[in-house]
Structure formats: C-alpha cells, structure tokens
Design a protein around this motif. Sequence first.
Motif, PDB file in Angstrom:
ATOM      1  N   UNK A   1       0.830  -1.208   0.000  1.00 56.14           N
ATOM      2  CA  UNK A   1       0.000   0.000   0.000  1.00 56.14           C
ATOM      3  C   UNK A   1       0.862   1.254   0.000  1.00 56.14           C
ATOM      4  N   UNK A   2       2.048   1.185   0.572  1.00 52.89           N
ATOM      5  CA  UNK A   2       2.941   2.347   0.636  1.00 52.89           C
ATOM      6  C   UNK A   2       3.504   2.698  -0.730  1.00 52.89           C
ATOM      7  N   UNK A   3       3.627   1.689  -1.590  1.00 50.71           N
ATOM      8  CA  UNK A   3       4.185   1.904  -2.923  1.00 50.71           C
ATOM      9  C   UNK A   3       3.051   1.825  -3.941  1.00 50.71           C
ATOM     10  N   UNK A   4       2.286   2.907  -4.014  1.00 49.99           N
ATOM     11  CA  UNK A   4       1.073   2.937  -4.814  1.00 49.99           C
ATOM     12  C   UNK A   4       1.322   3.091  -6.302  1.00 49.99           C
ATOM     13  N   UNK A   5       0.216   3.112  -7.056  1.00 55.15           N
ATOM     14  CA  UNK A   5       0.286   3.154  -8.518  1.00 55.15           C
ATOM     15  C   UNK A   5       0.839   4.460  -9.050  1.00 55.15           C
ATOM     16  N   UNK A   6       0.782   5.532  -8.238  1.00 59.21           N
ATOM     17  CA  UNK A   6       1.223   6.843  -8.725  1.00 59.21           C
ATOM     18  C   UNK A   6       2.667   7.158  -8.336  1.00 59.21           C
ATOM     19  N   UNK A   7       3.384   6.175  -7.784  1.00 60.60           N
ATOM     20  CA  UNK A   7       4.768   6.414  -7.380  1.00 60.60           C
ATOM     21  C   UNK A   7       5.743   5.921  -8.441  1.00 60.60           C
ATOM     22  N   UNK A   8       7.024   6.207  -8.219  1.00 57.24           N
ATOM     23  CA  UNK A   8       8.046   5.993  -9.232  1.00 57.24           C
ATOM     24  C   UNK A   8       8.300   4.507  -9.499  1.00 57.24           C
ATOM     25  N   UNK A   9       8.644   4.208 -10.739  1.00 57.14           N
ATOM     26  CA  UNK A   9       8.993   2.860 -11.192  1.00 57.14           C
ATOM     27  C   UNK A   9       9.522   2.944 -12.617  1.00 57.14           C
TER      28      UNK A   9
END
Length: 236
Positions: free
Chosen positions: A197-205
């Motif tokens: 949950x902390x690394x959501x879809x709108x974060x960097x990748x």
Amino acid sequence: MTRGADAVFDDDAFAAEVFDDALLARYSVKSYRSATAVLRQRAPQELAAILAVLRQFTISQTEIRSPGGNRMSATERFGDLARSAGFHEEVRIEADLLVKLRAGKGKEPPLIAEMRRDDFIHNHMVDFWRGRVAFDYEWNSKDQTYDRDLYAFRSFFEAGVIDVGVIVTRELSNGFFKSLGYCLDKQGIETTETVAAKFGASTTGTHKLISRIAAGRSGGCPVLAIGILPGNITAD
C-alpha cells in the motif's frame, strides 16, 4: 519490426558491454540515444564511479518496511556513496541569454539590436553532477518527478554542461512488495499498513520512467535508466 516504447531504446546487448553479470542480476538497464556508448567514450571516469556506487549500494527489507519515503536511510546512503565518488550534490543550472541582431553581409556586419533575457534557464536541479554526467536517484516519489528530472537533463544538455544523464530508480513489482508483509513504525514495531500500500500506482517505477523517455521528455539528451531489482534487496 520492433514496436512500442522499446523501439527508441538501444539494443539490450549493449548493456553487457558496461555492466557485468553480477550487476545485471541486481539492476535492469535501458539505454536511450546511445547513452552507454556516450558514457564509455565521453565520460569513462564518471562511468567507473557510477559502477562503483552501484556495486556498493544495497537496500535491506527492513529499510523498505520502515518510514521515510524517498528520503529513507538507503537514499541517504546512496548520496554518501555518490559524494564519496566525487559527485557534487543538488546542482542547479541558471543562465541568462544575450541576443544580438546584425544586418548586412560580411564577416561581422553591424550590430543593429541587442537584448538580454534574464533567467532564460532557471534553477533546474539534478541530484548529482560530475564532469559531463548528471546522476539522479528516485526511490518513492510521485511519478511526475521523472518529468522534472528529464527536463533538468535536457536543460543541462542543451546548455552544453553534460553529455548524458543517468537515473537510478526501482524496478520492483507489487508482488514483491506484498511479499514483505506489513510496514514498521519508527520504533520498529509492525503496523497495520501493508508495504504494498505504501508503494502505490502513482509512485516511481522504471515503466513510468521509460515511457517518459520514449516520449522525448529529455529532448536530445542521452539517458541511461537503471532499475533496482529484487536481487539488490538484502534480507534482514
């Protein structure tokens, strides 16, 4: 025929000329506009420094589970390694533009107008800079951060300051984050929030970075995109 975003990137085989098998087990590599070749030819010392940083850098599972966002302890450690390798930190570029108009023929026709544009390039920043290379690190920011990073690379490149930009970010699946279970609080106690949950879809990748590079956000600046793989994450 190659289609999609990969069509604008260099052949993956070129990465093996710079990254050995041990590094490729820990990092993915995407080269845009011959970035690997530019590094080898134009900035071999900076390339060696970057490879040294990558070899030394790891992230623990506990660090991922702990609070801190993009400024967690591993990020601070990455900065320490980059500084030790001779990179300057948080480097900004500013420039004014002096425009001259001349009329007539000859080697130096008479000047008829002159104007100055202050702040033509204003305050674009890269995380690290050395020689002809800009070097950024993104762990868990909003993915719009990539637009800022690539535009900064473009500004530095078009001003003639760098020949290539390098970004280190994460390439870790949602399934990997799920495997880490729950987050920890500042005291190291498990919370009810999942790591996923902390690394959501709108974060960097890397997939979001690569799509922006393919769209030309860095202009003509060659870019090397390096993704942190599960092989770079150490057990507690």
